[in-house]
Design an enzyme around this catalytic site. Structure first.
Site: not given
Length: 241
Positions: A19, A41, A67-72, A74-75, A129, A199, A219-220
């Site tokens: 990170d 990661k 880890d881009l956490k796609l959220h949109d 469907p297309n 989390t 967290q 990570g940290r």
């Protein structure tokens, strides 16, 4: 499970989260932890700062958890996944809360974009989390975190996800609901004595291993330690004890 991925007898392995916005720092952490972590990661912070070519450079020969956490819609998610082929991630993430059609579109995009044997694991984020019951309720979700994680986990796996991102507190619930097949990748890991930070649902590495995690993400506690190599080695030793 997509072609090319064979499940091994369960062991919990470490993913180091790089990170940072700085390529040189990311490479230094990557190299320092190579003995303890078989995967690295890279997420939003680095990718937005440096771009996909730098992601590929930093990953090098190490398997990459992107880890881009796609959220949109469907297309759009499917098209975004199509753009990631040149990075060749071993794992990539979407949000399960995007719904069944979005998860299914992501599954099809992976199967159509990546060659057999090179398809990344599609991992669906359940509940971040950093959220607890009160924070989740503020978003309009009436369920508590545990119920929401299981609900989204069932939806995502049935729509084609290979595994889930969950806090260590939901590992046993998901194993009971979905069995051993879904890959569970678990952030929210803090070695004993580490700062909690942002967290809220955390466990130690050993506790997450005992609960049934396939991978833990740290990570940290590693990258901000005085000696990242030693910190990573200590966590790896805790997982194998």
């Amino acid at each position: 499970m997509p072609a090319g991925h064979t499940r091994q007898p369960r062991q919990t392995r470490l993913i180091v989260s790089l990170d940072t916005k700085d390529s040189g720092q990311a490479i230094a952490w990557r190299d320092a932890t190579a003995h303890a972590s078989p995967m690295v990661k890279l997420g939003l912070e680095f990718t937005y700062a440096q771009g996909l070519e730098a992601v590929r450079e930093v990953a090098g020969t190490r398997p990459l958890f992107l880890d881009l956490k796609l959220h949109d819609i469907p297309n759009t998610v499917a098209s975004a996944i199509g753009s990631l082929a040149r990075v060749r991630p071993a794992m990539l993430t979407i949000h399960a809360s995007g719904g069944r059609a979005m998860v299914a579109a992501a599954r099809r995009a992976i199967d159509e974009t990546f060659a057999e044997g090179e398809r990344p694991l599609l991992l669906a984020v359940t509940v971040l989390t950093s959220l607890d019951d009160d924070a989740l309720h503020e978003t309009g979700v009436e369920s508590d975190v545990a119920d929401q994680v299981v609900r989204l986990g069932r939806l995502a796996v049935s729509a084609g996800a290979d595994g889930l991102i969950c806090s260590p507190h939901e590992i046993r619930l998901l194993r009971a609901a979905l069995g051993d097949e879904p890959v569970l990748v678990v952030p929210g890991i803090r070695p004993a004595g580490s700062a909690v930070g942002d967290q809220k649902r955390i466990m130690t590495p050993a506790q997450a291993h005992a609960a049934g995690a396939d991978w833990i993400v740290v990570g940290r506690p590693i990258t901000r330690a005085p000696d990242p190599a030693a910190a990573a080695a200590a966590i790896a030793a805790e997982l194998s004890a």
